[in-house]
Design an enzyme around this catalytic site. Structure first.
Site, PDB file in Angstrom:
ATOM      1  N   CYS A   1      13.003  10.560   8.499  1.00 20.55           N
ATOM      2  CA  CYS A   1      12.745   9.994   9.818  1.00 20.55           C
ATOM      3  C   CYS A   1      13.958  10.141  10.725  1.00 20.55           C
ATOM      4  O   CYS A   1      13.823  10.254  11.923  1.00 20.55           O
ATOM      5  CB  CYS A   1      12.350   8.536   9.693  1.00 20.55           C
ATOM      6  SG  CYS A   1      13.472   7.583   8.685  1.00 20.55           S
TER       7      CYS A   1
ATOM      8  N   GLN B   1       1.494  18.725   5.804  1.00 21.65           N
ATOM      9  CA  GLN B   1       2.860  18.830   6.334  1.00 21.65           C
ATOM     10  C   GLN B   1       3.298  20.289   6.388  1.00 21.65           C
ATOM     11  O   GLN B   1       3.944  20.729   7.344  1.00 21.65           O
ATOM     12  CB  GLN B   1       3.820  18.009   5.470  1.00 21.65           C
ATOM     13  CG  GLN B   1       3.525  16.524   5.459  1.00 21.65           C
ATOM     14  CD  GLN B   1       3.590  15.900   6.849  1.00 21.65           C
ATOM     15  OE1 GLN B   1       4.484  16.178   7.645  1.00 21.65           O
ATOM     16  NE2 GLN B   1       2.629  15.049   7.158  1.00 21.65           N
TER      17      GLN B   1
ATOM     18  N   LYS C   1       0.880  -1.176   0.000  1.00 27.11           N
ATOM     19  CA  LYS C   1       0.000   0.000   0.000  1.00 27.11           C
ATOM     20  C   LYS C   1       0.911   1.218   0.000  1.00 27.11           C
ATOM     21  O   LYS C   1       1.656   1.469   0.954  1.00 27.11           O
ATOM     22  CB  LYS C   1      -0.879  -0.019   1.256  1.00 27.11           C
ATOM     23  CG  LYS C   1      -2.232   0.628   1.103  1.00 27.11           C
ATOM     24  CD  LYS C   1      -2.245   2.137   0.965  1.00 27.11           C
ATOM     25  CE  LYS C   1      -1.993   2.862   2.259  1.00 27.11           C
ATOM     26  NZ  LYS C   1      -1.831   4.327   2.041  1.00 27.11           N
TER      27      LYS C   1
ATOM     28  N   GLU D   1       9.051   1.001  11.322  1.00 24.64           N
ATOM     29  CA  GLU D   1      10.121   2.007  11.271  1.00 24.64           C
ATOM     30  C   GLU D   1       9.426   3.351  11.399  1.00 24.64           C
ATOM     31  O   GLU D   1       8.712   3.769  10.487  1.00 24.64           O
ATOM     32  CB  GLU D   1      10.898   1.845   9.963  1.00 24.64           C
ATOM     33  CG  GLU D   1      12.261   2.472  10.016  1.00 24.64           C
ATOM     34  CD  GLU D   1      12.246   3.874   9.466  1.00 24.64           C
ATOM     35  OE1 GLU D   1      12.098   4.816  10.279  1.00 24.64           O
ATOM     36  OE2 GLU D   1      12.358   4.030   8.242  1.00 24.64           O
TER      37      GLU D   1
ATOM     38  N   GLU E   1       8.506  15.608  16.419  1.00 19.44           N
ATOM     39  CA  GLU E   1       9.057  15.479  15.068  1.00 19.44           C
ATOM     40  C   GLU E   1       8.438  16.549  14.162  1.00 19.44           C
ATOM     41  O   GLU E   1       7.237  16.547  13.921  1.00 19.44           O
ATOM     42  CB  GLU E   1       8.732  14.079  14.544  1.00 19.44           C
ATOM     43  CG  GLU E   1       9.429  13.772  13.238  1.00 19.44           C
ATOM     44  CD  GLU E   1       9.269  12.317  12.824  1.00 19.44           C
ATOM     45  OE1 GLU E   1       8.131  11.818  12.825  1.00 19.44           O
ATOM     46  OE2 GLU E   1      10.289  11.680  12.496  1.00 19.44           O
TER      47      GLU E   1
ATOM     48  N   GLY F   1      -4.755   5.596   4.103  1.00 19.51           N
ATOM     49  CA  GLY F   1      -4.346   4.793   5.250  1.00 19.51           C
ATOM     50  C   GLY F   1      -5.508   4.225   6.038  1.00 19.51           C
ATOM     51  O   GLY F   1      -5.519   3.053   6.402  1.00 19.51           O
TER      52      GLY F   1
HETATM   53  P1  NAI Z   1       1.285   8.293   8.326  1.00 20.87           P
HETATM   54  O1  NAI Z   1       1.957   7.436   9.317  1.00 20.87           O
HETATM   55  O2  NAI Z   1      -0.166   8.612   8.533  1.00 20.87           O
HETATM   56  O3  NAI Z   1       1.417   7.657   6.849  1.00 20.87           O
HETATM   57  C1  NAI Z   1       2.352   6.699   6.450  1.00 20.87           C
HETATM   58  C2  NAI Z   1       1.650   5.576   5.696  1.00 20.87           C
HETATM   59  O4  NAI Z   1       0.724   4.945   6.559  1.00 20.87           O
HETATM   60  C3  NAI Z   1       0.834   6.036   4.489  1.00 20.87           C
HETATM   61  O5  NAI Z   1       0.922   5.057   3.478  1.00 20.87           O
HETATM   62  C4  NAI Z   1      -0.573   6.094   5.043  1.00 20.87           C
HETATM   63  O6  NAI Z   1      -1.557   5.961   4.056  1.00 20.87           O
HETATM   64  C5  NAI Z   1      -0.567   4.911   5.972  1.00 20.87           C
HETATM   65  N1  NAI Z   1      -1.569   4.964   7.037  1.00 20.87           N
HETATM   66  C6  NAI Z   1      -2.101   6.059   7.652  1.00 20.87           C
HETATM   67  N2  NAI Z   1      -3.007   5.690   8.575  1.00 20.87           N
HETATM   68  C7  NAI Z   1      -3.057   4.337   8.561  1.00 20.87           C
HETATM   69  C8  NAI Z   1      -3.800   3.369   9.284  1.00 20.87           C
HETATM   70  N3  NAI Z   1      -4.680   3.720  10.223  1.00 20.87           N
HETATM   71  N4  NAI Z   1      -3.581   2.068   9.023  1.00 20.87           N
HETATM   72  C9  NAI Z   1      -2.686   1.690   8.104  1.00 20.87           C
HETATM   73  N5  NAI Z   1      -1.966   2.558   7.367  1.00 20.87           N
HETATM   74  C10 NAI Z   1      -2.135   3.867   7.598  1.00 20.87           C
HETATM   75  O7  NAI Z   1       2.112   9.643   8.215  1.00 20.87           O
HETATM   76  P2  NAI Z   1       1.629  11.043   7.592  1.00 20.87           P
HETATM   77  O8  NAI Z   1       0.247  11.344   8.081  1.00 20.87           O
HETATM   78  O9  NAI Z   1       1.858  11.005   6.142  1.00 20.87           O
HETATM   79  O10 NAI Z   1       2.674  12.016   8.268  1.00 20.87           O
HETATM   80  C11 NAI Z   1       2.512  12.420   9.631  1.00 20.87           C
HETATM   81  C12 NAI Z   1       3.846  12.478  10.315  1.00 20.87           C
HETATM   82  O11 NAI Z   1       4.397  11.186  10.413  1.00 20.87           O
HETATM   83  C13 NAI Z   1       4.908  13.283   9.585  1.00 20.87           C
HETATM   84  O12 NAI Z   1       4.785  14.648   9.811  1.00 20.87           O
HETATM   85  C14 NAI Z   1       6.141  12.713  10.180  1.00 20.87           C
HETATM   86  O13 NAI Z   1       6.376  13.290  11.437  1.00 20.87           O
HETATM   87  C15 NAI Z   1       5.810  11.242  10.360  1.00 20.87           C
HETATM   88  N6  NAI Z   1       6.291  10.405   9.226  1.00 20.87           N
HETATM   89  C16 NAI Z   1       7.389   9.623   9.427  1.00 20.87           C
HETATM   90  C17 NAI Z   1       7.912   8.907   8.379  1.00 20.87           C
HETATM   91  C18 NAI Z   1       9.137   8.062   8.541  1.00 20.87           C
HETATM   92  O14 NAI Z   1       9.912   7.950   7.613  1.00 20.87           O
HETATM   93  N7  NAI Z   1       9.324   7.410   9.675  1.00 20.87           N
HETATM   94  C19 NAI Z   1       7.333   8.969   7.035  1.00 20.87           C
HETATM   95  C20 NAI Z   1       6.127   9.751   6.952  1.00 20.87           C
HETATM   96  C21 NAI Z   1       5.658  10.447   8.019  1.00 20.87           C
END
Ligand code: NAI
Ligand code: MG
Length: 567
Positions: free
Chosen positions: A344, A391, A234, A310, A441, A267
């Site tokens: 990250c 963001q 996904k 991660e 973050e 998500g």
């Molecule tokens: P997110 O964690 O919501 O999204 C990442 C992935 O998870 C996307 O593919 C999203 O569609 C999916 N997702 C979201 N809700 C889900 C759920 N309930 N069940 C399963 N999958 C789900 O992150 P988002 O909203 O894009 O960004 C928010 C914050 O998260 C950012 O500002 C940053 O601080 C952090 N982040 C950290 C990342 C990393 O590399 N560790 C990458 C992206 C965001």
């Protein structure tokens, strides 16, 4: 395409972004460009350039879901849009998968696992197919890099020269493991013959974020496939384009139908359905800590699928007393601002020793002013727009809170231009431990600098966080380096370097930065189950305690015959 030539000229320079010489390369780039009009310090010129975005050098060919070897519409017929963060305009409409499509994709992956050739073929065939896939990814690097730059706002040159080579290498690295995954024969006290098999886990659900779409694709898909699993991926709703293109290349390489399924969507719908699915054996996720917790709960509520996570970080970058300040400034700048700060493991807490603090702060500001912000498709650009409005607003909110809580704003602090999601490179000094910008973050181009005076103090303060993903140390003193690197609770410690993501190096977090390690030999454990096979060994030639009349325990006493059931 006019910009193509310009891109070719600076390629060797920026191509080293992630190489060993990266700091030197960025330093040279910044010096060269610092007199030009495009750095953010020359704001008016920079803003004017943003008015006329360049045409991305790529055509969008794949917008449907990839299920069972075919590109199909979602069952609901719904679509969603992906946007250009430079202009906020729609790039393309894509099929929007939800729970129904996830279920169809999981069934296809299940069938491919239970009945298909992928887990059963001689491993060397998988090696060859994965190598072919890697070669195709390499051949189409420009296209894939352009899709990622367009979707996410990252500089095209960074995607092409800094990321795509790592993507290709990742597939080659795990192709290399595919025929070397095997168990052990194990001597037993009882004289039984025992061995282990390292078998694929089954159907793997993989959920990736938007900050490094192709890199995350590679980190997840390559080890899963190498171990003989099947996958339902996904993608992030902000960046669905490159994985679909790569999926078409996977089919061309000979990866059988159903082995790699790709579902675009949100998500809360598609992502959640994958994590709750009763027939998914494992989930791997990269994204926010908040969603990571939901995924672990979903596994507990459904079928206890195995989970690797991660997640977020708030990594310290520690500049010690005897540091060369110019080099420390360049490296800490790179540690934080790389990829628009959407990283990250961004070095988002810059600790600087009091003896070099004032000089460091002044120079960190100068470096940020020289940062080249602009259209990601323009050669020499170091920073593009943030990925989306959410963001963008989140980062501006953190900047406001830094100001309100009393951190000293040295430069930046606002948006750049009037459309798109560009943000000025921002540096705060005199940041205190209780400030929100020092604890949460930000995921944006905002550097927070704080002062420290001793090693014990800095280790304690660096560890005072819910996260533990990465850390940086800048020092010439080997004893100091050893003390700090052993003292930090973080999954990766970079010493006098930062952002080195060699395929062979395990990556993951302590504490709330995650579960498990990706990449390297450690990744194989995520995608294999260990099966122990045990059988009696009657009269083996080399077992000293065995006899033709029964067995003895390990101290040599006879075991009564009625305790022996398999003689
Ligand atoms: P997110 O964690 O919501 O999204 C990442 C992935 O998870 C996307 O593919 C999203 O569609 C999916 N997702 C979201 N809700 C889900 C759920 N309930 N069940 C399963 N999958 C789900 O992150 P988002 O909203 O894009 O960004 C928010 C914050 O998260 C950012 O500002 C940053 O601080 C952090 N982040 C950290 C990342 C990393 O590399 N560790 C990458 C992206 C965001
Ligand atoms: Mg989210």
């Amino acid at each position: 395409m006019a910009s193509r030539k310009a891109l070719a000229i600076s390629a060797p320079l920026l191509g080293r972004i992630l190489s060993r010489n990266q700091q030197a390369a960025t330093a040279v780039a910044s010096r060269k460009l610092s007199t030009g009009a495009r750095n953010y310090g020359a704001a008016a010129a920079a803003e004017k350039e943003l008015e006329n975005p360049l045409k991305p050098p790529v055509e969008i060919k794949y917008t449907k879901l990839l299920i069972n070897g075919e590109f199909v519409d979602s069952k609901s017929g719904k679509t969603f849009a992906t946007h250009d963060p430079r202009t906020e305009e729609v790039i393309a409409h894509l099929s929007e998968g939800d729970a129904v499509d996830i279920d169809i994709a999981v069934k296809a992956a299940r069938k491919a696992f239970d009945e298909g050739p992928w887990p059963r073929m001689p491993a060397y065939e998988r090696v060859n197919i994965l190598n072919r896939f890697a070669d195709l990814l390499e051949k189409h690097s420009e296209e894939l890099a352009a899709l990622d730059a367009w979707d996410s706002g990252k500089p095209y040159e960074q995607a092409l020269y800094g990321e795509m080579p790592g993507v290709v290498r990742n597939f080659k690295y795990f192709a290399g493991w595919a025929d070397k995954i095997h168990g052990r024969t194990i001597p037993t006290d009882s004289g039984h013959f025992a061995y282990t098999l390292h078998e694929p886990v089954g159907v793997c659900g993989q959920i990736i974020p938007w900050n490094f779409p192709m890199v995350m694709f590679a980190w997840k898909v390559a080890p899963a496939l190498a171990c003989g699993n099947t996958v339902v991926l996904k993608t992030a709703e902000q960046t669905p384009l490159s994985a679909l293109r790569a999926g078409a290349l996977a089919l061309e390489a000979g990866i059988p139908p159903g082995v790699l399924n790709i579902v675009s969507g949100y998500g809360e719908t598609a992502g959640a359905a994958l994590t709750h699915h009763m027939d998914v054996d494992k989930v791997a996720f990269t994204g926010s800590t908040e969603v990571g917790k939901k995924i672990l709960q979903a596994a507990g509520k459904s079928n206890l699928k195995k989970v690797t996570l991660e997640l977020g970080g708030k990594s310290p970058f520690i500049v010690c007393e005897g540091a060369d300040v110019d080099k420390a400034v360049e490296l800490s700048h790179f540690a934080l601002f790389f990829n628009q700060g959407e990283c990250c493991c961004a070095g988002s807490r810059t600790f600087v020793h009091e003896k070099v603090y004032d000089e460091f702060v002044e120079k960190a500001k100068e470096r940020a002013v020289k940062r080249v912000v602009g259209d990601p498709f323009k050669s020499g650009v170091e920073q593009g727009p943030q990925v989306d409005k959410e963001q963008f607003n989140k980062i501006l909110g953190y900047i406001k809170s830094g100001q309100e809580q009393g951190a000293r704003l040295l430069t930046g602090g606002s948006r750049l231009g009037s459309k798109g999601y560009y943000i000025q490179p921002t540096v705060f000094a005199d940041v205190q431990d209780h400030h929100q910008i020092f604890n949460e973050e930000i995921f944006g181009p905002v550097q927070s600098v704080t002062k420290f005076s001793g090693i014990d103090e800095v280790i304690k303060r660096a560890n005072r966080t819910q996260f533990g993903l990465a850390a940086g140390i800048f020092s010439n003193d080997v004893n100091e380096i050893n003390t700090i690197s052993r003292g930090l609770r973080a999954g990766t410690v970079w010493v006098n370097t930062y952002n080195i993501y060699d395929t062979s190096l395990p990556f993951g977090g302590y504490k709330q930065s995650g579960l498990g390690r990706e990449k390297g030999i450690y990744a194989l454990e995520n995608y294999t189950e260990v099966k122990t096979v045990v059988m009696p060994m009657i009269n083996p030639a080399w077992h000293p305690l065995s006899s033709s009349r029964g067995r003895r325990d390990r101290v040599g006493k006879s075991i009564p015959r009625h305790f022996i059931h398999d003689d």
